[in-house]
Enzyme design. Sequence first.
Site, short mmCIF file in Angstrom:
data_model
loop_
_atom_site.label_atom_id
_atom_site.label_comp_id
_atom_site.label_asym_id
_atom_site.label_seq_id
_atom_site.Cartn_x
_atom_site.Cartn_y
_atom_site.Cartn_z
N GLU A 137 12.55 0.91 19.87
CA GLU A 137 11.99 2.26 19.88
C GLU A 137 12.12 2.92 21.26
OE1 GLU A 137 8.90 3.40 17.45
OE2 GLU A 137 10.21 2.53 15.94
N ASP B 181 12.78 7.17 10.30
CA ASP B 181 11.61 7.50 11.14
C ASP B 181 11.44 6.48 12.25
OD1 ASP B 181 9.28 9.09 11.69
OD2 ASP B 181 8.06 7.45 10.89
N ASP C 149 9.83 -6.50 -4.97
CA ASP C 149 8.81 -7.12 -4.11
C ASP C 149 8.44 -8.46 -4.75
OD1 ASP C 149 6.56 -7.97 -2.72
OD2 ASP C 149 5.92 -5.92 -2.29
N ALA D 188 2.74 8.29 10.89
CA ALA D 188 1.27 8.35 10.96
C ALA D 188 0.79 9.64 11.61
CB ALA D 188 0.76 7.15 11.74
N HIS E 26 9.26 8.56 14.77
CA HIS E 26 8.13 7.73 14.31
C HIS E 26 6.92 8.62 13.98
CE1 HIS E 26 6.59 3.34 14.53
NE2 HIS E 26 5.95 4.00 13.59
N ARG F 124 0.83 -1.21 0.00
CA ARG F 124 0.00 0.00 0.00
C ARG F 124 0.87 1.26 0.00
NH1 ARG F 124 -3.13 -3.65 3.59
NH2 ARG F 124 -1.30 -3.43 4.89
N ALA G 237 11.10 4.71 6.55
CA ALA G 237 9.95 5.15 7.35
C ALA G 237 9.00 3.97 7.51
CB ALA G 237 9.25 6.32 6.67
N ALA G 238 9.59 2.74 7.44
CA ALA G 238 8.74 1.55 7.58
C ALA G 238 8.91 0.96 8.98
CB ALA G 238 9.07 0.53 6.50
N ARG G 239 9.97 0.22 9.19
CA ARG G 239 10.23 -0.37 10.49
C ARG G 239 11.72 -0.37 10.78
NH1 ARG G 239 6.20 0.79 11.89
NH2 ARG G 239 4.51 -0.32 12.90
P1 NAD Z 1 1.76 -3.72 2.95
O1 NAD Z 1 1.52 -5.02 3.61
O2 NAD Z 1 0.68 -3.10 2.14
O3 NAD Z 1 3.04 -3.83 2.00
C1 NAD Z 1 4.21 -4.49 2.37
C2 NAD Z 1 4.85 -5.04 1.11
O4 NAD Z 1 6.10 -5.59 1.46
C3 NAD Z 1 4.02 -6.17 0.48
O5 NAD Z 1 3.71 -5.88 -0.86
C4 NAD Z 1 4.94 -7.37 0.57
O6 NAD Z 1 4.83 -8.24 -0.54
C5 NAD Z 1 6.30 -6.71 0.62
N1 NAD Z 1 7.34 -7.58 1.16
C6 NAD Z 1 7.25 -8.47 2.18
N2 NAD Z 1 8.42 -9.11 2.34
C7 NAD Z 1 9.27 -8.60 1.41
C8 NAD Z 1 10.62 -8.87 1.06
N3 NAD Z 1 11.34 -9.78 1.72
N4 NAD Z 1 11.16 -8.18 0.06
C9 NAD Z 1 10.45 -7.24 -0.63
N5 NAD Z 1 9.16 -6.96 -0.37
C10 NAD Z 1 8.58 -7.64 0.65
O7 NAD Z 1 2.24 -2.73 4.09
P2 NAD Z 1 2.14 -1.15 4.11
O8 NAD Z 1 0.84 -0.76 4.67
O9 NAD Z 1 2.54 -0.64 2.78
O10 NAD Z 1 3.25 -0.80 5.21
C11 NAD Z 1 4.61 -0.89 4.87
C12 NAD Z 1 5.47 -0.66 6.12
O11 NAD Z 1 5.27 0.65 6.61
C13 NAD Z 1 5.16 -1.60 7.29
O12 NAD Z 1 6.37 -1.98 7.89
C14 NAD Z 1 4.40 -0.71 8.24
O13 NAD Z 1 4.51 -1.15 9.56
C15 NAD Z 1 5.10 0.59 8.03
N6 NAD Z 1 4.37 1.79 8.44
C16 NAD Z 1 5.08 2.76 9.09
C17 NAD Z 1 4.45 3.92 9.47
C18 NAD Z 1 5.19 4.96 10.22
O14 NAD Z 1 4.60 5.64 11.05
N7 NAD Z 1 6.45 5.15 9.99
C19 NAD Z 1 3.10 4.12 9.18
C20 NAD Z 1 2.40 3.11 8.50
C21 NAD Z 1 3.07 1.96 8.13
C1 MLT Z 2 1.95 2.04 11.85
O1 MLT Z 2 2.46 0.93 11.67
O2 MLT Z 2 0.74 2.25 11.72
C2 MLT Z 2 2.84 3.18 12.16
O3 MLT Z 2 4.10 2.76 12.47
C3 MLT Z 2 2.29 4.19 13.07
C4 MLT Z 2 2.11 3.76 14.50
O4 MLT Z 2 2.60 2.74 14.92
O5 MLT Z 2 1.42 4.46 15.21
#
Ligand code: NAD
Ligand code: MLT
Length: 538
Positions: free
Chosen positions: A260, A255, A169, A290, A287, A149, A229-231
């Site tokens: 944490e 991020d 991916d 969101a 972080h 997403r 900004a993922a994990r």
């Molecule tokens: P999502 O599930 O929609 O997408 C994740 C993608 O990663 C999937 O398409 C999956 O196929 C792919 N993937 C899994 N393993 C993989 C690998 N080994 N190599 C390559 N691709 C791989 O998730 P999302 O909603 O897009 O969220 C993505 C990340 O962002 C998550 O880690 C989520 O926790 C993080 N996130 C962070 C914040 C923040 O505040 N910083 C906010 C929202 C989400």
């Molecule tokens: C999430 O995964 O939704 C983000 O990291 C934001 C949060 O944890 O609040």
Amino acid sequence: MKILITESIAEEFVTDLRNQGFEVEEYLGHTQEEIEGHIKGCDALIVRSATKVNEELLNNADCLKVVGRAGTGIDNINVPACTEHGVIALNTPTANNMAAGELAVAHAFAIFRNLCDANNGVHTGDFRRGNWIGVELEGKTAGVIGLGRIGSIVSRKLKGIGMNVVAYDPYVPSEKFEKLGVTRCETLDDLLKVVDLITMHTPKTKETYNMIAKEQLYKCKRGVRIVNAARGGLVNEQDLADALAEGQVAAAAIDVFDVEPSYNKKPGEQEFDNVLIHAPHCYITPHLGASTVEATYNVGSQVADLVARALKGEMVAALNMPAIEGDINAIRPYCNLAEKMGKMYYQTEKSPVKRMEICYAGGIANQNMEIVTMSLLVGILKGMGVDSVSYVNVKECVEEFGIKVSEKYEQDAKKYSNLVTVTFHNDDGKDLVLAGTVFEPDTEVLVSFYGYEMNCILSNTVLAIKNDDVPGVIGRIATTLGRRNINISSLHWGRKDTGKATAYAQAFVAVEQPVTDKIIKEIEACEGVRKVSLIDFT
Ligand code: NAD
Ligand code: MLT
């Protein structure tokens, strides 16, 4: 029912939950140990990313039914353990996508144009702009790791500013890459070789942990830039700090940390440290992915709504339930119908069910209805008094009782668009059949009750009355109820063997007030009445 909130959500949704009659305790800023010691007596728990929903917490919980993750990432939730404990685990995976995507893009701009270094310089009296000459993003290549997403949002935005976007991916079909106009990299190395910017968008799993470490960083062009900004932990923190110091990585924006910090402590109280905080050209936000007004609203509203629905026993999309195909709102009425059919059996029959067959006919036969079958099972178990049953543990519960279940899909729904037929095979060797449908958009209708055809809207409380098919019986039943001040909200009946000496009719009388055993006895005593069952669907 009590909901414990250990990390804050928008206050208006806390009030909403209270207004729905839930007891809500906001237990914010506490340690994991304190939360584990406080979970007893809670029916639901709402968390963000800091609270660990692990074995210890679940073992301490005595009546936990739902865990709501206010956000996307579920690396702090042990979903299989939740399943084992019969706890529904849910998150809000779409609520903060845009916020997280925009932050990643903002970070990309910041590290290409040295924005934070320049800002810090100016605040210390250094206006020598020649020190902060950046590079343009247009024409450069961005490598998106994880095209889910958020990865998709980021790809669209980076393409919009003229970057070439490649992505890695392995789990996403080629059509998605084509639709986004993104070049597919078959391997991570293919991506690393060509990029000027890496942006991380995968979940944190065993497979993705440290997927970018020293080896990967040195496969990139010198001067590559990185956004995470993922994990935390997707990029090895020590290796990134070293590569920044050495110049292999020109700049990074982070991020999220592997471990944490507390996000509530004031500056003087904060003991947290991390090697990246001391690395050169490393921009760090606490972080914030969101942290927008819109995402805060969306996350709060979605988690509160889902948790409330789950506590009320409604079917919701959850992490430890089968994926729901299509529109959840279109399928929900069928779940309600099936659950009511399940509840109906033991309120009208005594002989134990050995086997059930559920047949989906018409348009609904073209999609996977497993979740509706699960609703039937929840209904039958609740009818047996198994209060602890939920969508999460229903299969195990049914197995324990030795009830076999099978599904059938047919195109022909007779005179209906869709028809759900359940056959209960019981210990007496009888096959009892219920059939129902949904009148658009969400009215559940019983069309056959053990062979009696009818058209009965299933309201909360119904009297199912089998009676002789002769004049006067319905009148006597209505008078008995009237004498007891019980209002009839609808009346339906079906007939069988019409014209025969032993013809019976089956009445379904929906009532608005509670019906006591005494009143049931009075109805049973009416001339022509053969059997009375009170069916409570609440
Ligand atoms: P999502 O599930 O929609 O997408 C994740 C993608 O990663 C999937 O398409 C999956 O196929 C792919 N993937 C899994 N393993 C993989 C690998 N080994 N190599 C390559 N691709 C791989 O998730 P999302 O909603 O897009 O969220 C993505 C990340 O962002 C998550 O880690 C989520 O926790 C993080 N996130 C962070 C914040 C923040 O505040 N910083 C906010 C929202 C989400
Ligand atoms: C999430 O995964 O939704 C983000 O990291 C934001 C949060 O944890 O609040």
